[in-house]
Design a protein around this motif. Sequence first.
Motif, short mmCIF file in Angstrom:
data_model
loop_
_atom_site.label_atom_id
_atom_site.label_comp_id
_atom_site.label_asym_id
_atom_site.label_seq_id
_atom_site.Cartn_x
_atom_site.Cartn_y
_atom_site.Cartn_z
N GLU A 53 0.83 -1.21 0.00
CA GLU A 53 0.00 0.00 0.00
C GLU A 53 0.86 1.26 0.00
OE1 GLU A 53 -2.60 -0.46 3.37
OE2 GLU A 53 -3.86 -1.93 2.33
N ARG A 54 1.96 1.27 0.77
CA ARG A 54 2.86 2.41 0.80
C ARG A 54 3.49 2.64 -0.58
NH1 ARG A 54 7.79 3.43 0.41
NH2 ARG A 54 8.45 1.27 0.43
N GLN A 58 2.97 5.77 -3.20
CA GLN A 58 4.12 6.48 -3.74
C GLN A 58 4.03 6.58 -5.26
OE1 GLN A 58 7.91 4.78 -2.56
NE2 GLN A 58 8.91 5.55 -4.38
N TYR A 59 3.73 5.46 -5.91
CA TYR A 59 3.62 5.46 -7.37
C TYR A 59 2.45 6.30 -7.85
CZ TYR A 59 7.00 1.60 -7.43
OH TYR A 59 8.12 0.83 -7.29
N GLU A 60 1.33 6.20 -7.15
CA GLU A 60 0.16 7.00 -7.54
C GLU A 60 0.43 8.49 -7.36
OE1 GLU A 60 -3.02 5.30 -5.22
OE2 GLU A 60 -3.35 3.69 -6.69
N GLN A 61 1.16 8.86 -6.29
CA GLN A 61 1.50 10.27 -6.07
C GLN A 61 2.42 10.77 -7.18
OE1 GLN A 61 0.28 12.43 -3.71
NE2 GLN A 61 1.32 13.92 -5.00
N GLU A 62 3.39 9.94 -7.55
CA GLU A 62 4.28 10.33 -8.64
C GLU A 62 3.51 10.48 -9.95
OE1 GLU A 62 8.50 8.96 -10.69
OE2 GLU A 62 7.95 8.16 -8.73
N ALA A 63 2.57 9.59 -10.21
CA ALA A 63 1.75 9.68 -11.42
C ALA A 63 0.90 10.96 -11.38
CB ALA A 63 0.86 8.45 -11.57
N MET A 64 0.35 11.27 -10.20
CA MET A 64 -0.44 12.50 -10.08
C MET A 64 0.42 13.74 -10.29
SD MET A 64 -3.03 11.45 -6.95
CE MET A 64 -3.16 13.11 -6.41
N ASP A 65 1.65 13.72 -9.80
CA ASP A 65 2.57 14.84 -10.01
C ASP A 65 2.85 15.02 -11.50
OD1 ASP A 65 2.67 15.20 -7.27
OD2 ASP A 65 4.67 14.27 -7.03
N GLN A 108 2.12 2.10 -16.54
CA GLN A 108 2.14 0.69 -16.92
C GLN A 108 3.29 -0.05 -16.22
OE1 GLN A 108 -0.29 -0.57 -18.60
NE2 GLN A 108 0.50 -2.63 -18.78
N GLU A 109 4.47 0.57 -16.18
CA GLU A 109 5.64 -0.08 -15.58
C GLU A 109 5.49 -0.25 -14.07
OE1 GLU A 109 9.00 2.30 -16.66
OE2 GLU A 109 9.07 1.50 -18.70
N LYS A 110 4.84 0.70 -13.42
CA LYS A 110 4.74 0.66 -11.96
C LYS A 110 3.45 0.02 -11.46
CE LYS A 110 8.58 2.92 -11.46
NZ LYS A 110 9.80 2.28 -11.01
N LEU A 111 2.32 0.37 -12.07
CA LEU A 111 1.01 -0.05 -11.56
C LEU A 111 0.28 -1.03 -12.47
CD1 LEU A 111 -0.09 3.53 -10.45
CD2 LEU A 111 0.67 1.68 -8.95
N GLY A 112 0.85 -1.35 -13.61
CA GLY A 112 0.19 -2.23 -14.57
C GLY A 112 0.09 -3.66 -14.07
N PRO A 113 -0.61 -4.51 -14.84
CA PRO A 113 -0.85 -5.90 -14.41
C PRO A 113 0.43 -6.70 -14.16
CG PRO A 113 -1.78 -5.48 -16.61
CD PRO A 113 -1.21 -4.20 -16.11
N ASN A 114 1.50 -6.40 -14.85
CA ASN A 114 2.78 -7.07 -14.60
C ASN A 114 3.83 -6.06 -14.17
OD1 ASN A 114 2.00 -9.76 -15.26
ND2 ASN A 114 1.99 -9.16 -17.41
N GLY A 115 3.37 -4.97 -13.58
CA GLY A 115 4.25 -3.89 -13.20
C GLY A 115 5.05 -4.18 -11.94
N GLU A 116 5.82 -3.19 -11.56
CA GLU A 116 6.71 -3.32 -10.41
C GLU A 116 5.95 -3.63 -9.12
OE1 GLU A 116 9.90 -0.52 -8.13
OE2 GLU A 116 9.84 -0.39 -10.31
N LEU A 117 4.79 -3.03 -8.94
CA LEU A 117 4.00 -3.27 -7.73
C LEU A 117 3.57 -4.73 -7.65
CD1 LEU A 117 2.77 -1.71 -5.30
CD2 LEU A 117 0.67 -1.53 -6.64
N PHE A 118 3.12 -5.29 -8.76
CA PHE A 118 2.72 -6.69 -8.82
C PHE A 118 3.92 -7.61 -8.52
CE2 PHE A 118 2.30 -10.59 -11.39
CZ PHE A 118 1.13 -11.11 -10.85
N ARG A 119 5.05 -7.31 -9.15
CA ARG A 119 6.25 -8.14 -8.94
C ARG A 119 6.76 -8.05 -7.50
NH1 ARG A 119 7.50 -5.63 -13.80
NH2 ARG A 119 9.13 -4.40 -12.82
N LYS A 120 6.66 -6.87 -6.91
CA LYS A 120 7.10 -6.68 -5.52
C LYS A 120 6.21 -7.49 -4.57
CE LYS A 120 9.78 -4.55 -2.57
NZ LYS A 120 11.22 -4.74 -2.53
N ASN A 121 4.92 -7.52 -4.85
CA ASN A 121 3.98 -8.30 -4.03
C ASN A 121 4.35 -9.78 -4.08
OD1 ASN A 121 1.83 -9.00 -2.43
ND2 ASN A 121 0.30 -8.73 -4.02
N ILE A 122 4.64 -10.28 -5.25
CA ILE A 122 5.04 -11.69 -5.39
C ILE A 122 6.36 -11.93 -4.67
CG2 ILE A 122 5.84 -13.42 -7.05
CD1 ILE A 122 3.73 -12.33 -8.99
N GLU A 123 7.31 -11.04 -4.85
CA GLU A 123 8.63 -11.19 -4.21
C GLU A 123 8.52 -11.23 -2.69
OE1 GLU A 123 12.30 -8.18 -3.30
OE2 GLU A 123 11.42 -8.08 -5.30
#
Length: 186
Positions: A53-54, A58-65, A108-123
């Motif tokens: 969630e953190r 962070q990614y959503e804030q950066e996207a909003m910026d 797409q790279e951060k929040l997409g279906p195979n993005g960094e957030l998804f990969r971090k969750n799996i890791e």
Amino acid sequence: MKRLGVPFLVTALLLGALSLPAALQADVKIGYIDSEILRERLPEFQQIQREIERLQQQYEQEAMDRQSKLVKLQEDFRKQELLMSEQKKAQMQAEFDQAVQALQQFTQEKLGPNGELFRKNIELSQPIFEKVNAALEELAQEDSYDFIFDVASNGAIVYADPDKFNVTDQLLQKLEEAREAQETGQ
């Protein structure tokens, strides 16, 4: 390919179970867990959820910026459009298009279906899943379970007596014992 309906599947399973010899049916021991309860009660899963969630915020804030910069760029263009040469307009339009494309790529790279957030969750989840599976296997062997299902999965069990078959609390106990053993072993 035609999908079989749930009533057909239930009937087929029931008929299959009835056709097994009575001795074989008596030897089968079935249990189930609720992985949603594990996710709610295990501190490791809660910690991962907070981390994800953190990171998501962070990614959503950066996207909003980045989105805000796009809006400002567009507003600046509109304010100055009448005073600009065609060459300057084309240059600003190209900058805007590039910024839009960069925002889409970032999202797409951060929040997409195979993005960094998804990969971090799996890791982060993988070591916990390994511990849960080891404790589940140990529980199944110690208590002679033939099958343990996860009721959080859609359609895994049509009906089960929770007082008789739910082994979620026992699994939580095993995981707690393993955690305590690990803490005392350190």
